[in-house]
Scaffold this active site. Structure first.
Site, PDB file in Angstrom:
ATOM      1  N   THR A   1       0.852  -1.166  -0.146  1.00 12.42           N
ATOM      2  CA  THR A   1       0.059   0.185  -0.003  1.00 12.42           C
ATOM      3  C   THR A   1       0.903   1.203   0.003  1.00 12.42           C
ATOM      4  OG1 THR A   1      -1.896   1.092   1.036  1.00 12.42           O
ATOM      5  CG2 THR A   1      -0.252  -0.231   2.593  1.00 12.42           C
TER       6      THR A   1
ATOM      7  N   LYS B   1       3.405   1.003  -4.228  1.00 16.12           N
ATOM      8  CA  LYS B   1       2.593   0.301  -4.985  1.00 16.12           C
ATOM      9  C   LYS B   1       3.637   0.556  -6.430  1.00 16.12           C
ATOM     10  CE  LYS B   1      -1.933   0.615  -3.332  1.00 16.12           C
ATOM     11  NZ  LYS B   1      -3.312   1.177  -3.514  1.00 16.12           N
TER      12      LYS B   1
ATOM     13  N   ASP C   1      -7.212  -3.256  -7.050  1.00 12.10           N
ATOM     14  CA  ASP C   1      -7.979  -2.096  -6.769  1.00 12.10           C
ATOM     15  C   ASP C   1      -9.119  -1.664  -7.466  1.00 12.10           C
ATOM     16  OD1 ASP C   1      -6.346  -1.463  -4.375  1.00 12.10           O
ATOM     17  OD2 ASP C   1      -4.859  -0.042  -5.651  1.00 12.10           O
TER      18      ASP C   1
END
Ligand code: ATR
Length: 285
Positions: A64, A68, A105
């Site tokens: 995170t 990333k 995501d």
């Protein structure tokens, strides 16, 4: 008893991460023998710590903020969606010892929008605030739902224009602009993908840009309503949510990549919503 497979989330900061609890609940639900920990990893240490993690038998990592892009570089090969996003939130050890990088995501957002929030994007006018990594990860999944138009608005106008130009072949009309250019426009769905929520800030939005019965969606998630969620508390909004559902859905997609089984996300979303509301009431009383 067999040794559990080891997974972790790397990030900085990471103390308040909900991922260990989410994956623990998924594992209990699906009877998977695994551990999932949260590790504070500064960007400067990412490569060495990820190498150590996999060398010591780790099976998969979530990455995170702010890791990333580094995870994207770290992976030996990438799924198509990660390749495009230029960001990886899931690393998975493969049978041949290589590391696959994926980005779950966008899928997490779309599942939450369609299945959980029942928002239709087909022929709708969609606005994304922000033109950073988070936006890159959600454009293709959103375009797959056939919106009539997609506008990317950003503080640095050039970044929005440049990102939009990458999609000039898309069937949807996709444009990039600054926040001031939104004056007089209306959108059915407004998605906040700026990092402003992290500092309880709000992009400068002109009044009346949300269409009647519109949807406001903040990718950020917090137990307290974010600045954008507070902005979304207006009569025009039929739906005004933060990224809790997306967080749990992207985790489920990573879990599926690692374990080959799909957990029941609804049960976990319900559990977190009730828990967080209770915490909020306790904090306020
Ligand atoms: P992420 O990977 O979370 O998207 P990022 O790539 O650094 O992070 O992008 C952050 C985004 O939030 C950018 O679009 C940034 O705008 P700029 O490109 O102009 O920097 C936006 N952003 C950050 N803080 C903001 C604020 N206070 N108001 C408006 N936009 C903000």
């Amino acid at each position: 008893m067999t040794i559990p497979d080891s997974y972790a989330v790397f990030g900085f900061p990471i103390k308040h991460s909900k991922s260990p609890r989410i994956h623990q609940l998924f594992a209990e639900q699906t009877a998977q023998n695994l551990t999932y920990t949260a590790q504070e990893v500064p960007a400067t240490h990412f490569q060495a710590m990820a190498q150590t993690f996999f060398r010591e038998g780790g099976k998969g990592l979530n990455c995170t903020v702010p890791l990333k892009e580094l995870a994207w570089q770290f992976a030996d090969h990438l799924t198509e969606r990660a390749q495009f996003a230029k960001a990886v939130n899931t690393l998975a050890l493969q049978a041949d010892g290589s590391i696959l990088g994926d980005n779950t995501d966008g899928k997490g957002l779309v599942t939450d929008l369609i299945i959980n929030q029942k928002v239709l994007l087909s022929n709708q006018s969609v606005l994304i605030l922000g033109a950073g990594g988070a936006t890159r990860g959600i454009i293709n999944p959103l375009l797959s739902l056939n919106p009539a138009q997609l506008v990317i608005a950003n503080r640095t106008v050039e970044k929005a224009r440049h990102l939009a130009s990458e999609f000039s072949n898309s069937e949807a009309q996709i444009t990039g602009c600054g926040f001031a250019a939104l004056a007089g426009e209306q959108f059915d769905v407004i998605i906040n993908a700026t990092a402003a929520s992290l500092s309880d800030d709000l992009p400068p939005l002109p009044p009346n840009i949300l269409a009647e019965k519109g949807c406001c969606y903040d990718l950020a998630y917090s137990t307290q309503p974010t600045a954008f969620v507070r902005w979304g508390q207006q009569p025009n909004a039929a739906i005004n949510v933060d990224g809790l559902g997306m967080l749990i859905e992207q985790a489920a997609e990573a879990f599926y990549l690692w374990r080959g089984v799909r957990p029941d996300t609804q049960a976990v979303i319900r559990l977190f919503s009730v828990h967080d509301k209770k915490q909020l009431v306790e904090q306020r009383s």
